[in-house]
Design a protein around this motif. Structure first.
Motif, PDB file in Angstrom:
ATOM      1  N   TYR A  52     107.644  79.431  15.114  1.00 10.38           N
ATOM      2  CA  TYR A  52     108.316  78.173  14.806  1.00 10.38           C
ATOM      3  C   TYR A  52     107.420  77.355  13.907  1.00 10.38           C
ATOM      4  CZ  TYR A  52     112.211  78.397  18.131  1.00 10.38           C
ATOM      5  OH  TYR A  52     113.371  78.724  18.784  1.00 10.38           O
ATOM      6  N   ASP A  53     108.011  76.667  12.966  1.00  9.10           N
ATOM      7  CA  ASP A  53     107.287  75.750  12.103  1.00  9.10           C
ATOM      8  C   ASP A  53     107.645  74.334  12.524  1.00  9.10           C
ATOM      9  OD1 ASP A  53     105.631  75.002   9.934  1.00  9.10           O
ATOM     10  OD2 ASP A  53     107.427  74.562   8.757  1.00  9.10           O
ATOM     11  N   GLY A  54     106.675  73.421  12.455  1.00  9.45           N
ATOM     12  CA  GLY A  54     106.932  72.017  12.721  1.00  9.45           C
ATOM     13  C   GLY A  54     106.526  71.535  14.100  1.00  9.45           C
ATOM     14  N   LEU A  55     105.807  72.342  14.858  1.00  8.51           N
ATOM     15  CA  LEU A  55     105.419  71.944  16.212  1.00  8.51           C
ATOM     16  C   LEU A  55     104.601  70.657  16.233  1.00  8.51           C
ATOM     17  CD1 LEU A  55     104.534  75.459  17.654  1.00  8.51           C
ATOM     18  CD2 LEU A  55     106.473  74.043  18.314  1.00  8.51           C
ATOM     19  N   GLU A  56     103.769  70.460  15.209  1.00  7.70           N
ATOM     20  CA  GLU A  56     102.918  69.265  15.184  1.00  7.70           C
ATOM     21  C   GLU A  56     103.710  67.982  14.915  1.00  7.70           C
ATOM     22  OE1 GLU A  56     103.153  71.094  11.174  1.00  7.70           O
ATOM     23  OE2 GLU A  56     102.391  71.912  13.034  1.00  7.70           O
ATOM     24  N   ASP A  57     104.990  68.115  14.545  1.00  8.89           N
ATOM     25  CA  ASP A  57     105.817  66.945  14.253  1.00  8.89           C
ATOM     26  C   ASP A  57     106.635  66.470  15.449  1.00  8.89           C
ATOM     27  OD1 ASP A  57     104.953  67.050  11.588  1.00  8.89           O
ATOM     28  OD2 ASP A  57     106.536  68.478  11.068  1.00  8.89           O
ATOM     29  N   VAL A  58     106.431  67.086  16.616  1.00  9.94           N
ATOM     30  CA  VAL A  58     107.246  66.786  17.797  1.00  9.94           C
ATOM     31  C   VAL A  58     106.352  66.212  18.889  1.00  9.94           C
ATOM     32  CG1 VAL A  58     108.803  67.800  19.507  1.00  9.94           C
ATOM     33  CG2 VAL A  58     108.765  68.706  17.183  1.00  9.94           C
ATOM     34  N   GLY A  86     101.465  82.212  14.890  1.00 12.49           N
ATOM     35  CA  GLY A  86     101.129  81.187  13.914  1.00 12.49           C
ATOM     36  C   GLY A  86     100.638  79.887  14.508  1.00 12.49           C
ATOM     37  N   ILE A  87     100.432  79.852  15.820  1.00 10.72           N
ATOM     38  CA  ILE A  87      99.972  78.621  16.475  1.00 10.72           C
ATOM     39  C   ILE A  87      98.585  78.224  15.979  1.00 10.72           C
ATOM     40  CG2 ILE A  87      99.293  77.647  18.723  1.00 10.72           C
ATOM     41  CD1 ILE A  87     102.311  77.814  18.239  1.00 10.72           C
ATOM     42  N   GLU A  88      97.758  79.207  15.691  1.00 11.39           N
ATOM     43  CA  GLU A  88      96.401  78.905  15.242  1.00 11.39           C
ATOM     44  C   GLU A  88      96.389  78.141  13.924  1.00 11.39           C
ATOM     45  OE1 GLU A  88      97.876  82.819  14.025  1.00 11.39           O
ATOM     46  OE2 GLU A  88      97.472  82.037  16.014  1.00 11.39           O
ATOM     47  N   ASN A  89      97.486  78.182  13.181  1.00 10.32           N
ATOM     48  CA  ASN A  89      97.575  77.456  11.909  1.00 10.32           C
ATOM     49  C   ASN A  89      98.187  76.061  12.069  1.00 10.32           C
ATOM     50  OD1 ASN A  89      96.580  79.749  10.604  1.00 10.32           O
ATOM     51  ND2 ASN A  89      98.631  80.598  10.371  1.00 10.32           N
ATOM     52  N   GLN A  90      98.574  75.715  13.287  1.00  8.17           N
ATOM     53  CA  GLN A  90      99.172  74.405  13.540  1.00  8.17           C
ATOM     54  C   GLN A  90      98.241  73.595  14.433  1.00  8.17           C
ATOM     55  OE1 GLN A  90     103.420  74.312  14.205  1.00  8.17           O
ATOM     56  NE2 GLN A  90     103.595  76.469  13.668  1.00  8.17           N
ATOM     57  N   VAL A  92      98.993  72.037  17.125  1.00 14.60           N
ATOM     58  CA  VAL A  92      99.412  72.030  18.530  1.00 14.60           C
ATOM     59  C   VAL A  92      99.043  73.362  19.167  1.00 14.60           C
ATOM     60  CG1 VAL A  92     101.381  71.886  20.087  1.00 14.60           C
ATOM     61  CG2 VAL A  92     101.316  70.474  18.033  1.00 14.60           C
ATOM     62  N   ARG A  93      98.214  73.302  20.189  1.00 18.92           N
ATOM     63  CA  ARG A  93      97.863  74.516  20.924  1.00 18.92           C
ATOM     64  C   ARG A  93      98.212  74.378  22.398  1.00 18.92           C
ATOM     65  NH1 ARG A  93      94.179  74.445  16.859  1.00 18.92           N
ATOM     66  NH2 ARG A  93      93.896  76.391  15.747  1.00 18.92           N
ATOM     67  N   ASP A  94      97.994  73.183  22.956  1.00 20.64           N
ATOM     68  CA  ASP A  94      98.272  72.926  24.360  1.00 20.64           C
ATOM     69  C   ASP A  94      99.436  71.956  24.486  1.00 20.64           C
ATOM     70  OD1 ASP A  94      96.103  74.458  25.490  1.00 20.64           O
ATOM     71  OD2 ASP A  94      94.772  72.933  24.650  1.00 20.64           O
ATOM     72  N   VAL A  95     100.400  72.347  25.317  1.00 21.17           N
ATOM     73  CA  VAL A  95     101.583  71.516  25.570  1.00 21.17           C
ATOM     74  C   VAL A  95     101.746  71.433  27.075  1.00 21.17           C
ATOM     75  CG1 VAL A  95     104.076  71.323  25.288  1.00 21.17           C
ATOM     76  CG2 VAL A  95     102.685  72.251  23.433  1.00 21.17           C
ATOM     77  N   GLY A  96     101.442  70.259  27.648  1.00 17.19           N
ATOM     78  CA  GLY A  96     101.514  70.139  29.102  1.00 17.19           C
ATOM     79  C   GLY A  96     100.685  71.244  29.735  1.00 17.19           C
ATOM     80  N   PRO A  97     101.276  72.015  30.648  1.00 20.21           N
ATOM     81  CA  PRO A  97     100.529  73.094  31.313  1.00 20.21           C
ATOM     82  C   PRO A  97     100.452  74.384  30.501  1.00 20.21           C
ATOM     83  CG  PRO A  97     102.734  72.982  32.203  1.00 20.21           C
ATOM     84  CD  PRO A  97     102.607  71.838  31.218  1.00 20.21           C
ATOM     85  N   TYR A  98     101.018  74.406  29.306  1.00 18.84           N
ATOM     86  CA  TYR A  98     101.113  75.634  28.513  1.00 18.84           C
ATOM     87  C   TYR A  98     100.080  75.660  27.380  1.00 18.84           C
ATOM     88  CZ  TYR A  98     105.601  75.533  30.848  1.00 18.84           C
ATOM     89  OH  TYR A  98     106.590  75.452  31.807  1.00 18.84           O
TER      90      TYR A  98
END
Length: 119
Positions: A52-58, A86-90, A92-98
Motif C-alpha cells: 500500500y502507498d500512503g500509509l504515512e498520510d493516515v 515496502g514498509i521500510e520505504n515509508q 510508518v512501521r508501528d501501528v498500535g500493537p502491530y
C-alpha cells in the motif's frame, strides 16, 4: 465485506471493494482514501504480501482500523500470514500493537480475547 459471499470475489477484488466509500448506513470503508493498493502477491495458500502507498498520510486510529480490517479479511480467505511490502520505504512501521515490518497473523475472530477455559 460480502459475508454471505453472494459474489465469488478474489482477495484482491475484495480489498478494492473495501476501498469504496460508505454504502448507506450499514457499511463504511476501513481503508482510508489516502491509501492506494499497489499489489497483492500470494506467496502460498496461507501467506499473502500486500503493498500500500500512503500509509504515512493516515492517522494512527485509522491505520489501526485499516490493519485490523485487512487482517480479518485475509483470515476470511484462509491466509494466516500477512506481510506488508515496502514498509521500510515509508515513515510508518508501528501501528498500535502491530509492527508492519513483521509478518502479521490475523486474530481468530473479531475482538478475540484469548482461549476460553471452561471449568
Amino acid at each position: 465485506m460480502d459475508v454471505e459471499r453472494e459474489e465469488d470475489l478474489s482477495f484482491e477484488e475484495t480489498l478494492k471493494r473495501m476501498e469504496l466509500e460508505e454504502q448507506g448506513d450499514r457499511y463504511f470503508s476501513v481503508i482510508p482514501e489516502e491509501l492506494d493498493l499497489e499489489s497483492v502477491t500470494e506467496i502460498d495458500e496461507e501467506r499473502i504480501a500486500l503493498a500500500y502507498d500512503g500509509l504515512e498520510d493516515v492517522n494512527e486510529h485509522e491505520l489501526i482500523m485499516f490493519v485490523e480490517g485487512v487482517l480479518l479479511t485475509a483470515a476470511d480467505y484462509g491466509y494466516r500470514e500477512i506481510e506488508f511490502e515496502g514498509i521500510e520505504n515509508q515513515d510508518v512501521r508501528d501501528v498500535g500493537p502491530y509492527t508492519l515490518t513483521n509478518t502479521l497473523h490475523p486474530p481468530v475472530a473479531p475482538n478475540y480475547l484469548g482461549p476460553i477455559e471452561f471449568h
